[in-house]
Design a protein around this motif. Sequence first.
Motif, PDB file in Angstrom:
ATOM      1  N   GLY A  43       2.282  -1.933   4.324  1.00 53.85           N
ATOM      2  CA  GLY A  43       2.448  -3.328   3.971  1.00 53.85           C
ATOM      3  C   GLY A  43       1.377  -3.756   2.998  1.00 53.85           C
ATOM      4  N   ILE A  44       1.089  -5.027   3.019  1.00 54.77           N
ATOM      5  CA  ILE A  44       0.087  -5.586   2.120  1.00 54.77           C
ATOM      6  C   ILE A  44      -1.322  -5.169   2.525  1.00 54.77           C
ATOM      7  N   HIS A  45      -1.557  -5.028   3.852  1.00 52.22           N
ATOM      8  CA  HIS A  45      -2.915  -4.799   4.341  1.00 52.22           C
ATOM      9  C   HIS A  45      -3.175  -3.429   4.945  1.00 52.22           C
ATOM     10  N   GLU A  46      -2.117  -2.647   5.267  1.00 49.20           N
ATOM     11  CA  GLU A  46      -2.382  -1.394   5.953  1.00 49.20           C
ATOM     12  C   GLU A  46      -1.237  -0.401   5.818  1.00 49.20           C
ATOM     13  N   SER A  47      -1.564   0.835   6.115  1.00 49.07           N
ATOM     14  CA  SER A  47      -0.594   1.925   6.155  1.00 49.07           C
ATOM     15  C   SER A  47      -1.053   2.894   7.238  1.00 49.07           C
ATOM     16  N   THR A  48      -0.120   3.506   7.951  1.00 44.94           N
ATOM     17  CA  THR A  48      -0.475   4.430   9.022  1.00 44.94           C
ATOM     18  C   THR A  48      -0.273   5.864   8.560  1.00 44.94           C
ATOM     19  N   LEU A  49      -1.262   6.708   8.856  1.00 45.60           N
ATOM     20  CA  LEU A  49      -1.224   8.119   8.481  1.00 45.60           C
ATOM     21  C   LEU A  49      -1.298   8.983   9.729  1.00 45.60           C
ATOM     22  N   ASP A  50      -0.685  10.153   9.660  1.00 44.59           N
ATOM     23  CA  ASP A  50      -0.826  11.167  10.698  1.00 44.59           C
ATOM     24  C   ASP A  50      -1.588  12.315  10.060  1.00 44.59           C
ATOM     25  N   ILE A  51      -2.785  12.571  10.534  1.00 45.25           N
ATOM     26  CA  ILE A  51      -3.637  13.589   9.923  1.00 45.25           C
ATOM     27  C   ILE A  51      -2.959  14.956   9.928  1.00 45.25           C
ATOM     28  N   ARG A  52      -2.129  15.238  10.928  1.00 46.26           N
ATOM     29  CA  ARG A  52      -1.428  16.526  10.979  1.00 46.26           C
ATOM     30  C   ARG A  52      -0.483  16.682   9.804  1.00 46.26           C
ATOM     31  N   MET A  53       0.124  15.585   9.359  1.00 46.75           N
ATOM     32  CA  MET A  53       1.022  15.649   8.203  1.00 46.75           C
ATOM     33  C   MET A  53       0.260  16.011   6.933  1.00 46.75           C
ATOM     34  N   ILE A  54      -0.943  15.501   6.797  1.00 46.22           N
ATOM     35  CA  ILE A  54      -1.762  15.819   5.625  1.00 46.22           C
ATOM     36  C   ILE A  54      -1.988  17.321   5.544  1.00 46.22           C
ATOM     37  N   PHE A  55      -2.348  17.927   6.663  1.00 44.42           N
ATOM     38  CA  PHE A  55      -2.619  19.358   6.661  1.00 44.42           C
ATOM     39  C   PHE A  55      -1.347  20.189   6.620  1.00 44.42           C
ATOM     40  N   GLN A  56      -0.264  19.662   7.150  1.00 43.40           N
ATOM     41  CA  GLN A  56       1.014  20.366   7.026  1.00 43.40           C
ATOM     42  C   GLN A  56       1.392  20.488   5.552  1.00 43.40           C
ATOM     43  N   VAL A  57       1.289  19.405   4.816  1.00 48.48           N
ATOM     44  CA  VAL A  57       1.603  19.421   3.383  1.00 48.48           C
ATOM     45  C   VAL A  57       0.641  20.341   2.638  1.00 48.48           C
ATOM     46  N   ALA A  58      -0.639  20.261   2.951  1.00 48.71           N
ATOM     47  CA  ALA A  58      -1.632  21.106   2.275  1.00 48.71           C
ATOM     48  C   ALA A  58      -1.362  22.590   2.530  1.00 48.71           C
ATOM     49  N   LEU A  59      -1.006  22.929   3.751  1.00 54.34           N
ATOM     50  CA  LEU A  59      -0.705  24.323   4.076  1.00 54.34           C
ATOM     51  C   LEU A  59       0.581  24.798   3.401  1.00 54.34           C
ATOM     52  N   LEU A  60       1.636  23.999   3.479  1.00 54.23           N
ATOM     53  CA  LEU A  60       2.920  24.411   2.918  1.00 54.23           C
ATOM     54  C   LEU A  60       2.898  24.490   1.393  1.00 54.23           C
ATOM     55  N   SER A  61       1.999  23.747   0.759  1.00 50.85           N
ATOM     56  CA  SER A  61       1.901  23.805  -0.705  1.00 50.85           C
ATOM     57  C   SER A  61       1.008  24.956  -1.161  1.00 50.85           C
ATOM     58  N   ASN A  62       0.400  25.648  -0.215  1.00 52.19           N
ATOM     59  CA  ASN A  62      -0.508  26.750  -0.520  1.00 52.19           C
ATOM     60  C   ASN A  62      -1.706  26.279  -1.348  1.00 52.19           C
ATOM     61  N   MET A 109       0.831  -1.196   0.000  1.00 55.27           N
ATOM     62  CA  MET A 109       0.000   0.000   0.000  1.00 55.27           C
ATOM     63  C   MET A 109       0.867   1.248   0.000  1.00 55.27           C
ATOM     64  N   SER A 110       0.436   2.240  -0.767  1.00 55.88           N
ATOM     65  CA  SER A 110       1.108   3.528  -0.848  1.00 55.88           C
ATOM     66  C   SER A 110       0.032   4.611  -0.901  1.00 55.88           C
ATOM     67  N   ILE A 133      -7.064  15.709  -2.461  1.00 55.11           N
ATOM     68  CA  ILE A 133      -7.694  14.403  -2.609  1.00 55.11           C
ATOM     69  C   ILE A 133      -6.707  13.401  -2.030  1.00 55.11           C
ATOM     70  N   LEU A 134      -7.188  12.495  -1.202  1.00 54.47           N
ATOM     71  CA  LEU A 134      -6.352  11.431  -0.683  1.00 54.47           C
ATOM     72  C   LEU A 134      -6.570  10.211  -1.557  1.00 54.47           C
ATOM     73  N   ALA A 135      -5.500   9.490  -1.853  1.00 54.44           N
ATOM     74  CA  ALA A 135      -5.619   8.287  -2.677  1.00 54.44           C
ATOM     75  C   ALA A 135      -4.698   7.208  -2.138  1.00 54.44           C
ATOM     76  N   ARG A 136      -5.153   5.996  -2.243  1.00 55.97           N
ATOM     77  CA  ARG A 136      -4.312   4.852  -1.895  1.00 55.97           C
ATOM     78  C   ARG A 136      -4.562   3.746  -2.898  1.00 55.97           C
ATOM     79  N   ASN A 137      -3.536   2.944  -3.097  1.00 56.90           N
ATOM     80  CA  ASN A 137      -3.707   1.780  -3.952  1.00 56.90           C
ATOM     81  C   ASN A 137      -4.190   0.609  -3.109  1.00 56.90           C
ATOM     82  N   SER A 138      -4.666  -0.408  -3.770  1.00 53.57           N
ATOM     83  CA  SER A 138      -5.122  -1.631  -3.115  1.00 53.57           C
ATOM     84  C   SER A 138      -4.294  -2.789  -3.637  1.00 53.57           C
ATOM     85  N   PRO A 139      -3.310  -3.269  -2.838  1.00 53.06           N
ATOM     86  CA  PRO A 139      -2.478  -4.373  -3.307  1.00 53.06           C
ATOM     87  C   PRO A 139      -3.285  -5.616  -3.692  1.00 53.06           C
ATOM     88  N   SER A 140      -4.440  -5.821  -3.062  1.00 57.75           N
ATOM     89  CA  SER A 140      -5.270  -6.979  -3.393  1.00 57.75           C
ATOM     90  C   SER A 140      -6.122  -6.734  -4.634  1.00 57.75           C
TER      91      SER A 140
END
Length: 161
Positions: free
Chosen positions: A72-91, A49-50, A96-103
């Motif tokens: 891994g194959i079944h999961e990935s851990t996110l920190d919601i603060r990082m999402i907003f840090q990136v969104a703020l710094l990119s102006n 997963m990515s 949109i959040l996206a993830r692939n499905s290895p299965s």
Amino acid sequence: MVNLKASQVKLTYVNEVPKKERMKITGPESVYNLLLQEVYDKETIEHHMSVKLILFNRTMHLLGVYHLADGGIHESTLDIRMIFQVALLSNSSGFILARNSPSCGTEPSKEDLAVSKKLQEASRIMRFDYADYLIISPDGYLSLADQLYIIGNSNDSLTIR
């Protein structure tokens, strides 16, 4: 004079792509095609997963795609603060959040739905346009915005499966 012992904080924003050359996001299919053709590695999309963050301006022109996490194959851990840090710094105006499905399945898990609900709550407060959450595979995609999935979760650190 006070001897301040603190780190300097510097915010920068550099966009090297002129607006007229930026892709316009027209819906989940345009984002899916971008991710499948330009972002995800065809050799690993079914391996692990990515998670990606697609950033756009007020007119839905693509500002960039940020790699948030690998899992891994079944999961990935996110920190919601990082999402907003990136969104703020990119102006950006939204994301949109996206993830692939290895299965290669695109059915959302309860964790996907919890992440989506938490992003909706935080986006409303932060005044970001949280446009969608895509689950993609080489064979297709699912858009949570199209499906109107919404549930809650109160954790700041989120896991998707």
